[in-house]
Scaffold this motif. Structure first.
Motif, mmCIF file in Angstrom:
data_model
loop_
_atom_site.group_PDB
_atom_site.id
_atom_site.type_symbol
_atom_site.label_atom_id
_atom_site.label_comp_id
_atom_site.label_asym_id
_atom_site.label_seq_id
_atom_site.Cartn_x
_atom_site.Cartn_y
_atom_site.Cartn_z
ATOM 1 N N UNK A 43 0.657 -1.321 0.105
ATOM 2 C CA UNK A 43 0.045 -0.008 0.034
ATOM 3 C C UNK A 43 0.957 1.388 -0.052
ATOM 4 N N UNK A 44 0.435 2.309 -0.725
ATOM 5 C CA UNK A 44 1.064 3.552 -0.744
ATOM 6 C C UNK A 44 -0.006 4.774 -0.596
ATOM 7 N N UNK A 45 0.459 5.855 0.218
ATOM 8 C CA UNK A 45 -0.552 6.960 0.478
ATOM 9 C C UNK A 45 0.256 7.842 0.590
ATOM 10 N N UNK A 46 -0.337 9.289 0.100
ATOM 11 C CA UNK A 46 0.342 10.571 0.458
ATOM 12 C C UNK A 46 -0.689 11.529 0.281
ATOM 13 N N UNK A 47 -0.626 12.645 1.034
ATOM 14 C CA UNK A 47 -1.684 13.769 1.241
ATOM 15 C C UNK A 47 -2.122 14.249 -0.248
ATOM 16 N N UNK A 48 -3.356 14.419 -0.238
ATOM 17 C CA UNK A 48 -3.805 14.947 -1.682
ATOM 18 C C UNK A 48 -3.726 16.474 -1.747
ATOM 19 N N UNK A 49 -3.702 17.266 -0.851
ATOM 20 C CA UNK A 49 -3.421 18.726 -0.950
ATOM 21 C C UNK A 49 -2.278 19.236 0.177
ATOM 22 N N UNK A 50 -1.518 20.033 -0.342
ATOM 23 C CA UNK A 50 -0.579 20.346 0.730
ATOM 24 C C UNK A 50 0.148 21.897 0.018
ATOM 25 N N UNK A 51 0.460 22.704 1.093
ATOM 26 C CA UNK A 51 0.999 23.993 0.671
ATOM 27 C C UNK A 51 2.453 23.915 0.920
ATOM 28 N N UNK A 52 3.194 23.086 1.738
ATOM 29 C CA UNK A 52 4.405 22.904 1.844
ATOM 30 C C UNK A 52 5.050 21.661 1.799
ATOM 31 N N UNK A 53 4.592 20.881 2.963
ATOM 32 C CA UNK A 53 5.127 19.484 3.264
ATOM 33 C C UNK A 53 3.710 18.532 2.953
ATOM 34 N N UNK A 54 3.981 17.229 2.555
ATOM 35 C CA UNK A 54 3.115 16.112 2.581
ATOM 36 C C UNK A 54 3.580 15.057 3.233
ATOM 37 N N UNK A 55 2.458 14.599 4.036
ATOM 38 C CA UNK A 55 2.766 13.116 4.813
ATOM 39 C C UNK A 55 2.910 12.089 3.836
ATOM 40 N N UNK A 56 3.203 10.843 4.052
ATOM 41 C CA UNK A 56 3.236 9.767 3.205
ATOM 42 C C UNK A 56 3.335 8.445 4.299
ATOM 43 N N UNK A 57 2.759 7.445 3.587
ATOM 44 C CA UNK A 57 2.879 6.103 4.513
ATOM 45 C C UNK A 57 2.843 4.978 3.378
ATOM 46 N N UNK A 58 3.604 4.044 3.563
ATOM 47 C CA UNK A 58 3.704 2.742 2.900
ATOM 48 C C UNK A 58 3.705 1.560 3.611
ATOM 49 N N UNK A 59 3.159 0.395 3.213
ATOM 50 C CA UNK A 59 3.163 -0.588 4.090
ATOM 51 C C UNK A 59 3.094 -1.994 3.272
ATOM 52 N N UNK A 60 3.577 -3.178 3.726
ATOM 53 C CA UNK A 60 3.747 -4.387 3.164
ATOM 54 C C UNK A 60 2.948 -5.112 4.288
ATOM 55 N N UNK A 61 2.128 -5.999 3.890
ATOM 56 C CA UNK A 61 1.206 -6.748 4.967
ATOM 57 C C UNK A 61 1.085 -8.169 4.256
ATOM 58 N N UNK A 62 0.946 -9.253 5.138
ATOM 59 C CA UNK A 62 0.479 -10.447 4.567
ATOM 60 C C UNK A 62 -0.911 -10.947 5.494
ATOM 61 N N UNK A 63 -1.633 -11.268 4.536
ATOM 62 C CA UNK A 63 -3.078 -11.684 5.114
ATOM 63 C C UNK A 63 -3.485 -12.872 4.587
ATOM 64 N N UNK A 64 -4.433 -13.578 5.241
ATOM 65 C CA UNK A 64 -5.004 -15.064 4.738
ATOM 66 C C UNK A 64 -6.495 -14.944 5.219
ATOM 67 N N UNK A 65 -7.246 -14.768 3.983
ATOM 68 C CA UNK A 65 -8.774 -14.994 4.491
ATOM 69 C C UNK A 65 -9.147 -13.710 5.186
ATOM 70 N N UNK A 66 -8.256 -12.427 5.104
ATOM 71 C CA UNK A 66 -8.638 -11.338 5.602
ATOM 72 C C UNK A 66 -8.002 -11.043 7.023
ATOM 73 N N UNK A 67 -7.322 -12.145 7.563
ATOM 74 C CA UNK A 67 -6.716 -12.133 8.822
ATOM 75 C C UNK A 67 -5.139 -11.658 8.764
ATOM 76 N N UNK A 68 -4.406 -11.372 9.820
ATOM 77 C CA UNK A 68 -3.063 -11.154 9.626
ATOM 78 C C UNK A 68 -2.651 -12.716 9.397
#
Length: 154
Positions: A43-68
């Protein structure tokens, strides 16, 4: 009274230029972890609107049947790029400089189901700068491995 406090908090978050739930640019990708019935999800996310700086987040997850789903090793690499003429990028955490406008940060965990990274991107250069945030992840368990990628673009 509580509603007024929440609204004030949201205005503060918007003014600071950080991501607000529902207002982020995001992407996800997944791949099966062979022989386990589990999936590796990037997964990758970052802010949509920013004036100066922008937050971001990435993740890698493993799931099976919707569970961790716990694996031996899980890795996430965040690549953040400032797009635009003469664009530059500062990042917190600083990460590895790939080029003047691109930085990478990586994180690896053992014996768990998630590896994630978050921070603040500070693009510079032209006024028409945008950000791309990519997440590349991999998981390893019982001799098998799988990789997934996602890129969020403005």
């Amino acid at each position: 009274m509580r509603k007024a406090l929440l609204t004030t908090g949201l205005v503060g978050v918007l003014a600071a230029g950080t991501a607000v739930p529902g207002a982020a640019i995001s992407d996800s990708g997944s791949a099966p972890l062979p022989g386990t019935g589990a999936r590796v999800v990037a997964n990758a996310w970052h802010c949509n609107v920013y004036a100066d700086k922008c937050s971001f987040k990435t993740s890698t997850k493993t799931t099976k049947g919707g569970a961790k789903y716990k694996v031996s090793k899980i890795t996430n690499v965040a690549t953040v790029k400032a797009n635009g003429w003469q664009a530059t990028l500062s990042l917190s955490p600083s990460g590895t400089q790939v080029s003047e406008n691109t930085r990478q940060v990586s994180w690896t965990n053992n014996n768990t189901w998630i590896a994630d990274i978050s921070g603040i991107a500070d693009p510079g250069g032209s006024m028409n700068t945008s950000i791309t945030t990519c997440s590349d992840g991999g998981a390893f368990k019982a001799g098998v491995k799988a990789f997934a990628s996602a890129c969020a673009n403005d």
